[in-house]
Design an enzyme around this catalytic site. Structure first.
Site, short mmCIF file in Angstrom:
data_model
loop_
_atom_site.label_atom_id
_atom_site.label_comp_id
_atom_site.label_asym_id
_atom_site.label_seq_id
_atom_site.Cartn_x
_atom_site.Cartn_y
_atom_site.Cartn_z
N SER A 283 0.83 -1.22 0.00
CA SER A 283 0.00 0.00 0.00
C SER A 283 0.85 1.26 0.00
CB SER A 283 -0.96 0.00 1.20
OG SER A 283 -0.26 -0.20 2.40
N HIS A 313 -1.78 -8.88 2.03
CA HIS A 313 -1.46 -7.61 2.69
C HIS A 313 -2.59 -7.28 3.68
CE1 HIS A 313 0.36 -3.80 3.39
NE2 HIS A 313 -0.07 -3.11 2.35
N HIS A 359 5.96 -12.58 7.50
CA HIS A 359 6.18 -11.21 7.05
C HIS A 359 7.36 -11.17 6.10
CE1 HIS A 359 6.63 -6.84 7.15
NE2 HIS A 359 5.37 -6.85 7.53
N ARG A 368 3.31 -4.59 16.69
CA ARG A 368 1.90 -4.17 16.60
C ARG A 368 0.99 -5.28 17.13
NH1 ARG A 368 1.87 -2.86 10.30
NH2 ARG A 368 2.77 -4.95 10.41
N ASP A 414 -2.06 -8.42 11.73
CA ASP A 414 -3.41 -8.85 11.38
C ASP A 414 -3.90 -10.05 12.18
OD1 ASP A 414 -3.73 -6.90 9.31
OD2 ASP A 414 -2.29 -8.05 8.16
N1 AMX Z 1 1.37 -19.65 5.86
C1 AMX Z 1 1.77 -20.54 4.92
N2 AMX Z 1 2.84 -20.33 4.13
C2 AMX Z 1 3.55 -19.22 4.32
C3 AMX Z 1 3.23 -18.28 5.30
C4 AMX Z 1 2.08 -18.51 6.08
N3 AMX Z 1 1.67 -17.65 7.01
N4 AMX Z 1 4.14 -17.29 5.25
C5 AMX Z 1 5.00 -17.59 4.26
N5 AMX Z 1 4.65 -18.76 3.69
C6 AMX Z 1 5.26 -19.43 2.57
C7 AMX Z 1 5.24 -18.53 1.34
O1 AMX Z 1 3.99 -18.59 0.68
C8 AMX Z 1 6.39 -19.09 0.54
O2 AMX Z 1 5.94 -20.27 -0.07
P1 AMX Z 1 6.47 -20.73 -1.54
O3 AMX Z 1 7.96 -20.80 -1.43
O4 AMX Z 1 5.81 -22.05 -1.76
O5 AMX Z 1 6.03 -19.66 -2.48
C9 AMX Z 1 7.41 -19.45 1.61
O6 AMX Z 1 6.65 -19.63 2.82
C10 AMX Z 1 8.48 -18.41 1.84
O7 AMX Z 1 7.83 -17.18 2.10
P2 AMX Z 1 8.53 -16.06 2.98
O8 AMX Z 1 9.75 -15.61 2.27
O9 AMX Z 1 8.67 -16.51 4.39
O10 AMX Z 1 7.40 -14.92 3.00
P3 AMX Z 1 7.09 -13.84 1.85
O11 AMX Z 1 7.96 -12.67 2.10
O12 AMX Z 1 7.10 -14.44 0.50
O13 AMX Z 1 5.57 -13.47 2.18
C11 AMX Z 1 3.73 -12.87 3.51
C12 AMX Z 1 5.22 -12.67 3.27
C13 AMX Z 1 3.26 -11.90 4.58
C14 AMX Z 1 2.98 -12.55 2.21
C15 AMX Z 1 3.48 -14.33 3.94
O14 AMX Z 1 4.14 -14.58 5.17
C16 AMX Z 1 2.02 -14.69 4.05
O15 AMX Z 1 1.42 -15.05 3.03
N6 AMX Z 1 1.42 -14.59 5.27
C17 AMX Z 1 0.00 -14.84 5.45
C18 AMX Z 1 -0.81 -13.63 4.97
C19 AMX Z 1 -0.63 -12.47 5.92
O16 AMX Z 1 -0.75 -12.59 7.14
N7 AMX Z 1 -0.40 -11.28 5.35
C20 AMX Z 1 -0.31 -10.03 6.16
C21 AMX Z 1 1.10 -9.49 6.25
C22 AMX Z 1 1.14 -8.18 7.00
C23 AMX Z 1 0.44 -7.11 6.22
O17 AMX Z 1 0.87 -6.74 5.14
N8 AMX Z 1 -0.66 -6.59 6.69
#
Ligand code: AMX
Length: 504
Positions: A283, A313, A359, A368, A414
């Site tokens: 964002s 996000h 994250h 947070r 979140d």
């Molecule tokens: N559940 C399951 N799998 C997850 C995960 C979770 N909470 N967090 C990361 N992973 C997976 C990724 O999808 C990725 O899988 P892949 O290699 O098969 O594609 C792998 O673990 C490595 O990811 P990463 O480097 O640890 O994370 P990232 O930087 O790619 O993604 C984020 C970060 C936040 C998108 C991810 O942790 C996620 O999807 N979390 C759940 C959604 C969430 O809570 N989002 C809110 C974030 C905060 C915000 O912006 N408000």
């Protein structure tokens, strides 16, 4: 500007900016006037910051500060380029900085420090987000009169014109609230001072002034717009007028229909901690990118909100609640930890993410999250949903850690926010990201004002094809061939070398 009463002087000499002082870097100078006028305060700070950036570019513009890896290019530009503490950075963002281990710092201040230093509505209570806005814009912790002046200024700017409500009414009640927010903000754009000033040919060094007007207007109107969306979607369109005695966040709760003093405090805390998370998140980066084309604050913030609406996000707060509801529907309100563990494992096995965990930058529990947990411990210690979320905190990181691929198994912001909202009766989880979005305006619009004050250019990173990357990575003797093949494969004329500068 409104309310220009005199307050005690803030002139305490140079080097007082909380953020940079902590980092030992050159800082915003202290304000040397007795002002409660935020725009005036800003106008005093801008010239020195312009000189500071000019000097940095002149002295070090060609300095190499890091290397870029293929992984960084194809992996969403994380840690680009790596330099110094904080994990590096790929864009200028002044209002906050995210440390992977310690979490967010707002102009150098942690969340507990904000809670200790910023003025509150209730003795010993949560910070007023208006104070945070002053801090983000000026780098200074405001006095109570300065915060009161911002509250008053926002109150006077808060009117939402009737055409916006007509537009909301034209949308079906089940239109997602984030879609309504984006549409509503776009409709407000008719009042843009910046767009009008640009049409009149405003000088570049004055752009920040009309961007300030737009940003303050938008911040002021967002609680009203958000409450209209809420009442339109869930309360039969029965709208509630703003209170002239309440603060910005308290008024948001009031206009949504919630009067519990605990709910008002929760809203002040919520709106403070969601405001800014440095520049690279979707964002913030989107708002920054779109603003760099000199799209006005309405256009750029609406674009940012469309990014916030993504489930990885900001929409994650909605997804967390859905996931929790599904969990309790299947396992009951207080399942034992083994059952919870199995549920988390099943989520992963079904190819979904566990919402609220992980994250892209943070590597520890999000401060947070901790702030909201502490709020829950104080206001709702026996609430079953809070207890369930606490159990998850004990179970999920271990399960995620065992996958071996998730870089941060800890909860983010979140994972906790929905519980607080549910407790006070705000049960409609599809609305939650709107509350996040209202708060996010404080950060992204503050930076937007500084971006124009500093005259930052249009953002335009160079992109690259897979073939060109392969060619760049090939052994030296193979490069011309690889380059030629790459170019042919892409139907282009050249693959390497890549130009260092980008063209629009
Ligand atoms: N559940 C399951 N799998 C997850 C995960 C979770 N909470 N967090 C990361 N992973 C997976 C990724 O999808 C990725 O899988 P892949 O290699 O098969 O594609 C792998 O673990 C490595 O990811 P990463 O480097 O640890 O994370 P990232 O930087 O790619 O993604 C984020 C970060 C936040 C998108 C991810 O942790 C996620 O999807 N979390 C759940 C959604 C969430 O809570 N989002 C809110 C974030 C905060 C915000 O912006 N408000």
């Amino acid at each position: 500007m409104l309310l220009k009463h005199a307050v005690r002087t803030l002139c305490v000499g140079a080097g007082g900016q909380v953020a940079a002082a902590a980092a030992g870097a050159c800082s915003l100078r202290r304000l040397c006037t007795d002002t409660v006028d935020l725009k005036k305060a800003l106008s005093e700070l801008i010239p020195a910051q312009r000189e500071r950036l000019k000097a940095l570019r002149k002295a070090h513009g060609k300095r190499v500060v890091g290397e870029v890896t293929v992984e960084q290019i194809v992996g969403g530009m994380r840690g680009l380029p790596v330099m110094g503490a904080g994990g590096g950075g790929a864009m200028l963002w002044e209002t906050s900085l995210l440390d992977p281990e310690k979490g967010i710092r707002f102009r150098g201040l942690s969340i507990p420090e904000l809670q200790a230093k910023l003025p509150t509505a209730v003795e010993g209570g949560q910070p007023l987000p208006e104070g945070l806005l002053w801090l983000l814009l000026t780098g200074q912790v405001p006095t109570k009169p300065q915060v009161a002046a911002v509250t008053e200024e926002l109150r006077h700017r808060a009117h939402v014109p009737p055409h916006v409500l007509r537009l909301l009414n034209a949308m079906t009640h089940d239109t997602h609230p984030m879609t309504q927010l984006s549409v509503g903000v776009m409709a407000l754009q008719t009042g843009s001072h910046f767009a009008a000033a640009y049409r009149r040919g405003a000088r570049k060094d004055l752009h920040w002034e009309s961007v300030y007007e737009d940003s303050m207007d938008l911040v002021a109107k967002l609680p009203r717009l958000a409450a209209m969306i809420y009442r339109h979607s869930y309360k039969g369109g029965e709208h509630i007028q703003p209170s002239m005695s309440l603060d910005w966040a308290g008024n948001l709760a009031h206009m949504m229909g919630y009067e519990d003093p605990g709910c008002l405090e929760m809203m002040r805390m919520y709106q403070t901690i969601h405001s800014d998370h440095e520049g690279g998140n979707v964002s913030a980066h989107t708002t920054h990118l779109v603003g760099s084309a000199l799209s006005d604050p309405y256009l750029s913030y609406a674009a940012g909100m469309n990014g916030l609406a993504g489930p990885l996000h900001g929409l994650a707060n909605q997804e967390v609640l859905r996931w929790l509801k599904d969990l309790t529907a299947k396992l009951g309100p207080r399942p034992d930890k083994e059952a919870v563990r199995k549920y988390v494992q099943d989520t992963l096995a079904s190819g979904k993410v566990v919402p609220g965990y992980g994250h892209a930058v943070l590597r520890k529990t999000d401060p947070r999250y901790i702030c909201q947990r502490e709020f829950a411990q104080k206001y709702m210690p026996d609430y079953p949903l809070f207890k369930l979320v606490s159990d998850l905190y004990e179970v999920v990181p271990e399960v995620l850690g065992k996958t071996g691929k998730i870089k941060n198994p800890w909860p983010n912001v979140d994972a906790h926010s929905g519980v607080l909202l549910q407790y006070y009766g705000i049960s409609e989880e599809n609305f939650y990201t709107v509350l996040f979005g209202v708060s996010r305006a404080l950060g992204v619009l503050s930076q937007g004002i500084w971006s124009r004050a500093l005259g930052l250019p249009i953002e335009r990173p160079k992109s690259i094809t897979m073939a060109a990357l392969e060619a760049a990575c090939a052994p030296a003797e193979a490069r011309p061939v690889a380059a030629a093949e790459g170019a042919a494969a892409e139907g282009g004329t050249e693959a390497i070398p890549m130009p260092a500068s980008a063209a629009v």
